[in-house]
Design a protein around this motif. Structure first.
Motif, PDB file in Angstrom:
ATOM      1  N   ASN A  53      25.072  37.460  45.412  1.00 31.46           N
ATOM      2  CA  ASN A  53      23.821  37.641  44.668  1.00 31.46           C
ATOM      3  C   ASN A  53      23.774  38.995  43.965  1.00 31.46           C
ATOM      4  O   ASN A  53      22.948  39.208  43.087  1.00 31.46           O
ATOM      5  CB  ASN A  53      22.616  37.500  45.601  1.00 31.46           C
ATOM      6  CG  ASN A  53      22.319  36.057  45.910  1.00 31.46           C
ATOM      7  OD1 ASN A  53      22.531  35.177  45.091  1.00 31.46           O
ATOM      8  ND2 ASN A  53      21.848  35.814  47.122  1.00 31.46           N
ATOM      9  N   LEU A  54      24.645  39.915  44.350  1.00 35.90           N
ATOM     10  CA  LEU A  54      24.697  41.232  43.722  1.00 35.90           C
ATOM     11  C   LEU A  54      25.518  41.221  42.429  1.00 35.90           C
ATOM     12  O   LEU A  54      25.578  42.220  41.731  1.00 35.90           O
ATOM     13  CB  LEU A  54      25.310  42.248  44.681  1.00 35.90           C
ATOM     14  CG  LEU A  54      24.583  42.429  46.006  1.00 35.90           C
ATOM     15  CD1 LEU A  54      25.375  43.348  46.924  1.00 35.90           C
ATOM     16  CD2 LEU A  54      23.188  42.970  45.777  1.00 35.90           C
ATOM     17  N   ALA A  55      26.140  40.087  42.136  1.00 35.61           N
ATOM     18  CA  ALA A  55      27.037  40.000  40.978  1.00 35.61           C
ATOM     19  C   ALA A  55      26.405  39.183  39.859  1.00 35.61           C
ATOM     20  O   ALA A  55      25.549  38.324  40.084  1.00 35.61           O
ATOM     21  CB  ALA A  55      28.353  39.360  41.392  1.00 35.61           C
ATOM     22  N   SER A  66      33.920  36.425  33.921  1.00 41.59           N
ATOM     23  CA  SER A  66      33.875  37.803  34.414  1.00 41.59           C
ATOM     24  C   SER A  66      32.747  37.890  35.423  1.00 41.59           C
ATOM     25  O   SER A  66      31.593  37.595  35.101  1.00 41.59           O
ATOM     26  CB  SER A  66      33.609  38.784  33.285  1.00 41.59           C
ATOM     27  OG  SER A  66      34.649  38.769  32.357  1.00 41.59           O
ATOM     28  N   ILE A  67      33.086  38.277  36.642  1.00 41.88           N
ATOM     29  CA  ILE A  67      32.087  38.474  37.687  1.00 41.88           C
ATOM     30  C   ILE A  67      31.898  39.982  37.809  1.00 41.88           C
ATOM     31  O   ILE A  67      32.797  40.689  38.259  1.00 41.88           O
ATOM     32  CB  ILE A  67      32.531  37.851  39.018  1.00 41.88           C
ATOM     33  CG1 ILE A  67      32.820  36.364  38.849  1.00 41.88           C
ATOM     34  CG2 ILE A  67      31.467  38.089  40.092  1.00 41.88           C
ATOM     35  CD1 ILE A  67      33.468  35.715  40.048  1.00 41.88           C
ATOM     36  N   LEU A  72      28.777  48.736  41.689  1.00 43.85           N
ATOM     37  CA  LEU A  72      30.094  49.230  42.102  1.00 43.85           C
ATOM     38  C   LEU A  72      30.996  49.550  40.914  1.00 43.85           C
ATOM     39  O   LEU A  72      32.116  49.997  41.099  1.00 43.85           O
ATOM     40  CB  LEU A  72      30.789  48.207  43.005  1.00 43.85           C
ATOM     41  CG  LEU A  72      30.093  47.922  44.328  1.00 43.85           C
ATOM     42  CD1 LEU A  72      30.788  46.791  45.060  1.00 43.85           C
ATOM     43  CD2 LEU A  72      30.055  49.165  45.188  1.00 43.85           C
ATOM     44  N   LYS A  73      30.498  49.270  39.708  1.00 40.35           N
ATOM     45  CA  LYS A  73      31.284  49.457  38.489  1.00 40.35           C
ATOM     46  C   LYS A  73      32.630  48.737  38.613  1.00 40.35           C
ATOM     47  O   LYS A  73      33.691  49.309  38.395  1.00 40.35           O
ATOM     48  CB  LYS A  73      31.482  50.937  38.186  1.00 40.35           C
ATOM     49  CG  LYS A  73      30.179  51.649  37.902  1.00 40.35           C
ATOM     50  CD  LYS A  73      30.381  53.081  37.533  1.00 40.35           C
ATOM     51  CE  LYS A  73      29.019  53.716  37.289  1.00 40.35           C
ATOM     52  NZ  LYS A  73      29.111  55.124  37.020  1.00 40.35           N
ATOM     53  N   ALA A  74      32.542  47.457  38.979  1.00 42.30           N
ATOM     54  CA  ALA A  74      33.733  46.642  39.190  1.00 42.30           C
ATOM     55  C   ALA A  74      33.532  45.265  38.557  1.00 42.30           C
ATOM     56  O   ALA A  74      32.408  44.788  38.419  1.00 42.30           O
ATOM     57  CB  ALA A  74      33.999  46.483  40.681  1.00 42.30           C
ATOM     58  N   THR A  75      34.643  44.644  38.180  1.00 40.58           N
ATOM     59  CA  THR A  75      34.623  43.298  37.616  1.00 40.58           C
ATOM     60  C   THR A  75      35.800  42.508  38.159  1.00 40.58           C
ATOM     61  O   THR A  75      36.915  43.022  38.264  1.00 40.58           O
ATOM     62  CB  THR A  75      34.708  43.338  36.074  1.00 40.58           C
ATOM     63  OG1 THR A  75      33.586  44.060  35.577  1.00 40.58           O
ATOM     64  CG2 THR A  75      34.710  41.944  35.477  1.00 40.58           C
ATOM     65  N   TYR A 153      39.047  44.703  38.955  1.00 42.37           N
ATOM     66  CA  TYR A 153      39.186  45.960  38.221  1.00 42.37           C
ATOM     67  C   TYR A 153      37.960  46.829  38.467  1.00 42.37           C
ATOM     68  O   TYR A 153      36.850  46.328  38.550  1.00 42.37           O
ATOM     69  CB  TYR A 153      39.287  45.708  36.707  1.00 42.37           C
ATOM     70  CG  TYR A 153      40.582  45.068  36.277  1.00 42.37           C
ATOM     71  CD1 TYR A 153      41.667  45.842  35.895  1.00 42.37           C
ATOM     72  CD2 TYR A 153      40.711  43.685  36.246  1.00 42.37           C
ATOM     73  CE1 TYR A 153      42.859  45.257  35.496  1.00 42.37           C
ATOM     74  CE2 TYR A 153      41.895  43.086  35.849  1.00 42.37           C
ATOM     75  CZ  TYR A 153      42.964  43.877  35.477  1.00 42.37           C
ATOM     76  OH  TYR A 153      44.136  43.288  35.095  1.00 42.37           O
ATOM     77  N   PHE A 154      38.190  48.145  38.521  1.00 39.81           N
ATOM     78  CA  PHE A 154      37.108  49.123  38.597  1.00 39.81           C
ATOM     79  C   PHE A 154      37.073  49.895  37.289  1.00 39.81           C
ATOM     80  O   PHE A 154      38.108  50.145  36.680  1.00 39.81           O
ATOM     81  CB  PHE A 154      37.329  50.109  39.758  1.00 39.81           C
ATOM     82  CG  PHE A 154      37.104  49.488  41.099  1.00 39.81           C
ATOM     83  CD1 PHE A 154      35.844  49.444  41.661  1.00 39.81           C
ATOM     84  CD2 PHE A 154      38.165  48.934  41.809  1.00 39.81           C
ATOM     85  CE1 PHE A 154      35.636  48.871  42.900  1.00 39.81           C
ATOM     86  CE2 PHE A 154      37.970  48.354  43.037  1.00 39.81           C
ATOM     87  CZ  PHE A 154      36.704  48.323  43.588  1.00 39.81           C
TER      88      PHE A 154
END
Length: 184
Positions: A53-55, A66-67, A72-75, A153-154
């Protein structure tokens, strides 16, 4: 009596302060991530799965996705490929992309296999240790028509020691995605 009290107070002050040096305790960074809850993602693509739910998820026309984890600055980038008699080629291509990281990686331990015979989901998850562009990669297939691959990826310069807690946190979400994957 008054002089005696003054002498005692002075003595306490003089002898209470020593030259003992006490080191400060070493601080440790404590990162607390929220407990994940998940939502099922239904699409027009030949697959569905659950994400945190955070994505946020964004799809492209070719069923790539793309999730994104903004906090977290991540995908997690998801690629979909339809199998047309070329399953081995696709799997070799994905594995080649994974092992291109050996130049920068400290280690690529054995993969983690996934197998769900009921849903016909077969996959591998790779943890890539070190200062690399992507520390987790995975691939999942039904062995007949579909292949889904992904990479984490970050949006930061790779510094493995600093992002390990975030990698471990997102790894459980990726595992959940794989375990809830259903082919249509």
């Amino acid at each position: 009596m008054k002089k005696f009290s003054v002498v005692i107070i002075l003595a306490v002050f003089l002898f209470s302060c020593g030259n003992e040096i006490v080191p400060k305790p070493k601080p440790y960074l404590t990162l607390k991530y929220p407990i994940s809850s998940y939502k099922k993602i239904e699409t027009n693509c030949p697959y569905s799965f659950e994400i945190s739910n955070l994505a946020n998820i964004n799809f492209k026309n070719n069923c790539w996705a793309s999730i994104e984890y903004p906090q977290l600055k991540a995908t997690i980038h998801i690629s979909y490929r339809k199998v047309e008699g070329n399953l081995n080629e696709i799997l070799k291509e994905i594995e080649k992309l994974t092992f291109e990281h050996t130049i920068k990686a400290d280690a690529i331990p054995d993969y983690r296999p996934f197998e769900n015979l009921d849903e016909k989901v077969f996959g591998k998850l790779y943890n890539i240790e070190g200062n690399v562009a992507t520390n987790i990669q995975f691939r999942v297939t039904d062995s007949v028509k579909n292949v889904l691959s992904g990479a984490l990826y970050f949006y930061a310069k790779p510094n493995y020691d600093s992002i390990v807690p975030a990698i471990k946190y997102l790894e459980k979400d990726i595992i959940h995605l794989i375990e809830t994957l259903e082919w249509k």
